[in-house]
Design a protein around this motif. Sequence first.
Motif, PDB file in Angstrom:
ATOM      1  N   UNK A  76       0.822  -1.211   0.000  1.00 27.40           N
ATOM      2  CA  UNK A  76       0.000   0.000   0.000  1.00 27.40           C
ATOM      3  C   UNK A  76       0.857   1.264   0.000  1.00 27.40           C
ATOM      4  N   UNK A  77       1.912   1.262   0.816  1.00 26.56           N
ATOM      5  CA  UNK A  77       2.719   2.485   0.979  1.00 26.56           C
ATOM      6  C   UNK A  77       4.129   2.104   1.370  1.00 26.56           C
ATOM      7  N   UNK A  78       5.116   2.872   0.853  1.00 26.35           N
ATOM      8  CA  UNK A  78       6.514   2.673   1.215  1.00 26.35           C
ATOM      9  C   UNK A  78       7.145   4.034   1.490  1.00 26.35           C
ATOM     10  N   UNK A  79       8.027   4.063   2.478  1.00 25.70           N
ATOM     11  CA  UNK A  79       8.672   5.326   2.841  1.00 25.70           C
ATOM     12  C   UNK A  79       9.766   5.732   1.867  1.00 25.70           C
ATOM     13  N   UNK A  80      10.185   4.839   0.987  1.00 24.01           N
ATOM     14  CA  UNK A  80      11.275   5.141   0.057  1.00 24.01           C
ATOM     15  C   UNK A  80      10.787   5.515  -1.332  1.00 24.01           C
ATOM     16  N   UNK A  81       9.490   5.780  -1.484  1.00 28.00           N
ATOM     17  CA  UNK A  81       8.977   6.165  -2.801  1.00 28.00           C
ATOM     18  C   UNK A  81       9.583   7.488  -3.254  1.00 28.00           C
ATOM     19  N   UNK A  82       9.710   8.421  -2.318  1.00 29.74           N
ATOM     20  CA  UNK A  82      10.337   9.718  -2.625  1.00 29.74           C
ATOM     21  C   UNK A  82      11.776   9.709  -2.125  1.00 29.74           C
ATOM     22  N   UNK A 130       8.125   8.114  12.045  1.00 30.54           N
ATOM     23  CA  UNK A 130       7.647   8.083  10.668  1.00 30.54           C
ATOM     24  C   UNK A 130       6.128   8.189  10.696  1.00 30.54           C
ATOM     25  N   UNK A 131       5.587   9.186  10.004  1.00 33.68           N
ATOM     26  CA  UNK A 131       4.133   9.386   9.973  1.00 33.68           C
ATOM     27  C   UNK A 131       3.568   8.837   8.669  1.00 33.68           C
ATOM     28  N   UNK A 132       2.477   8.078   8.792  1.00 34.57           N
ATOM     29  CA  UNK A 132       1.751   7.574   7.622  1.00 34.57           C
ATOM     30  C   UNK A 132       0.370   8.215   7.631  1.00 34.57           C
ATOM     31  N   UNK A 133       0.015   8.891   6.549  1.00 33.33           N
ATOM     32  CA  UNK A 133      -1.234   9.645   6.480  1.00 33.33           C
ATOM     33  C   UNK A 133      -2.377   8.854   5.852  1.00 33.33           C
ATOM     34  N   UNK A 134      -2.357   7.550   6.097  1.00 34.84           N
ATOM     35  CA  UNK A 134      -3.439   6.660   5.632  1.00 34.84           C
ATOM     36  C   UNK A 134      -3.714   6.839   4.140  1.00 34.84           C
ATOM     37  N   UNK A 135      -2.637   6.928   3.367  1.00 31.65           N
ATOM     38  CA  UNK A 135      -2.799   7.049   1.926  1.00 31.65           C
ATOM     39  C   UNK A 135      -1.999   5.972   1.218  1.00 31.65           C
ATOM     40  N   UNK A 136      -2.112   5.952  -0.105  1.00 35.72           N
ATOM     41  CA  UNK A 136      -1.504   4.887  -0.898  1.00 35.72           C
ATOM     42  C   UNK A 136      -0.526   5.481  -1.893  1.00 35.72           C
ATOM     43  N   UNK A 137       0.693   4.948  -1.897  1.00 42.32           N
ATOM     44  CA  UNK A 137       1.703   5.429  -2.833  1.00 42.32           C
ATOM     45  C   UNK A 137       1.704   4.585  -4.095  1.00 42.32           C
ATOM     46  N   UNK A 138       2.302   5.165  -5.127  1.00 43.05           N
ATOM     47  CA  UNK A 138       2.471   4.436  -6.374  1.00 43.05           C
ATOM     48  C   UNK A 138       3.942   4.223  -6.645  1.00 43.05           C
ATOM     49  N   UNK A 196       5.759   6.328  -8.437  1.00 45.37           N
ATOM     50  CA  UNK A 196       6.412   7.626  -8.572  1.00 45.37           C
ATOM     51  C   UNK A 196       6.204   8.465  -7.316  1.00 45.37           C
ATOM     52  N   UNK A 197       7.096   9.395  -7.123  1.00 42.10           N
ATOM     53  CA  UNK A 197       7.003  10.319  -5.985  1.00 42.10           C
ATOM     54  C   UNK A 197       5.973  11.392  -6.296  1.00 42.10           C
ATOM     55  N   UNK A 198       4.938  11.454  -5.461  1.00 42.57           N
ATOM     56  CA  UNK A 198       3.848  12.408  -5.640  1.00 42.57           C
ATOM     57  C   UNK A 198       3.634  13.130  -4.321  1.00 42.57           C
ATOM     58  N   UNK A 199       3.251  14.393  -4.397  1.00 48.11           N
ATOM     59  CA  UNK A 199       2.956  15.149  -3.186  1.00 48.11           C
ATOM     60  C   UNK A 199       1.937  14.412  -2.333  1.00 48.11           C
ATOM     61  N   UNK A 200       2.156  14.424  -1.019  1.00 55.81           N
ATOM     62  CA  UNK A 200       1.342  13.626  -0.111  1.00 55.81           C
ATOM     63  C   UNK A 200      -0.145  13.966  -0.197  1.00 55.81           C
ATOM     64  N   UNK A 201      -0.466  15.223  -0.425  1.00 51.12           N
ATOM     65  CA  UNK A 201      -1.876  15.608  -0.465  1.00 51.12           C
ATOM     66  C   UNK A 201      -2.571  15.164  -1.749  1.00 51.12           C
TER      67      UNK A 201
END
Length: 211
Positions: free
Chosen positions: A139-145, A164-172, A174-179
């Motif tokens: 779902x999410x990885x801290x090394x995406x960005x 490390x804070x996880x904002x209950x979102x899903x990464x892809x 590519x590095x994308x702004x958290x919002x």
Amino acid sequence: MTSQQQRKRGTKRKLSKRQRRIYMRRRIVVGIVLLLVLALVIFGLYSIGRGIGMVSKSIGHYEEQTVSRQQAETKKAKKTPKCGADDVKLDLTSGAQSVEVGGSLEFSATIAHEGRGQCLIDGSNTSRVLTITSGDDTIWRSDTCPADSRMLLMAQGDKDTQKIAWNANQTGSKCVSDDLLPKVDPGTYQAQLSLKDHPQVKSRKLPFVVD
């Protein structure tokens, strides 16, 4: 002007021997005072110049020591090996076991040194990776960005803990702004730490709920 007035005026201009001695002594005293003042000024300027020279010398000596110390530390760091899989242990904790949709969950990521000698390890979020999964899906990885490296010189018993804070979102991929990241759906998830250089080094899985 009468001759009598001229005699009186001449008398006023003429100084007695006693008066001349007094004036002479005054001039001598004034001269001595001026010499003392001049000597004090010269001494003050000399002291200031000497003090500035000593301060400059001290600063230069301190800078030389600082540079030498930095060079020694740099040489030592170059000779220090990187931590291997048997040198470190990862631990992951969280202050809560659930988070609301769109909320934020904070984790504490710890690297503990269990080896004997000193070693270097990168403690950044792109090296010590937090991964959020749901079943077999990542779902999410801290090394995406990308992140700057944070090299740690660790000895036996040393620990490094970062939040490390996880904002209950899903990464892809590519590095994308958290919002701009999509929020995850309610469900059960797991969090785990791992080392990118040593994928076999992992923390225990930490289950939590998004509701």
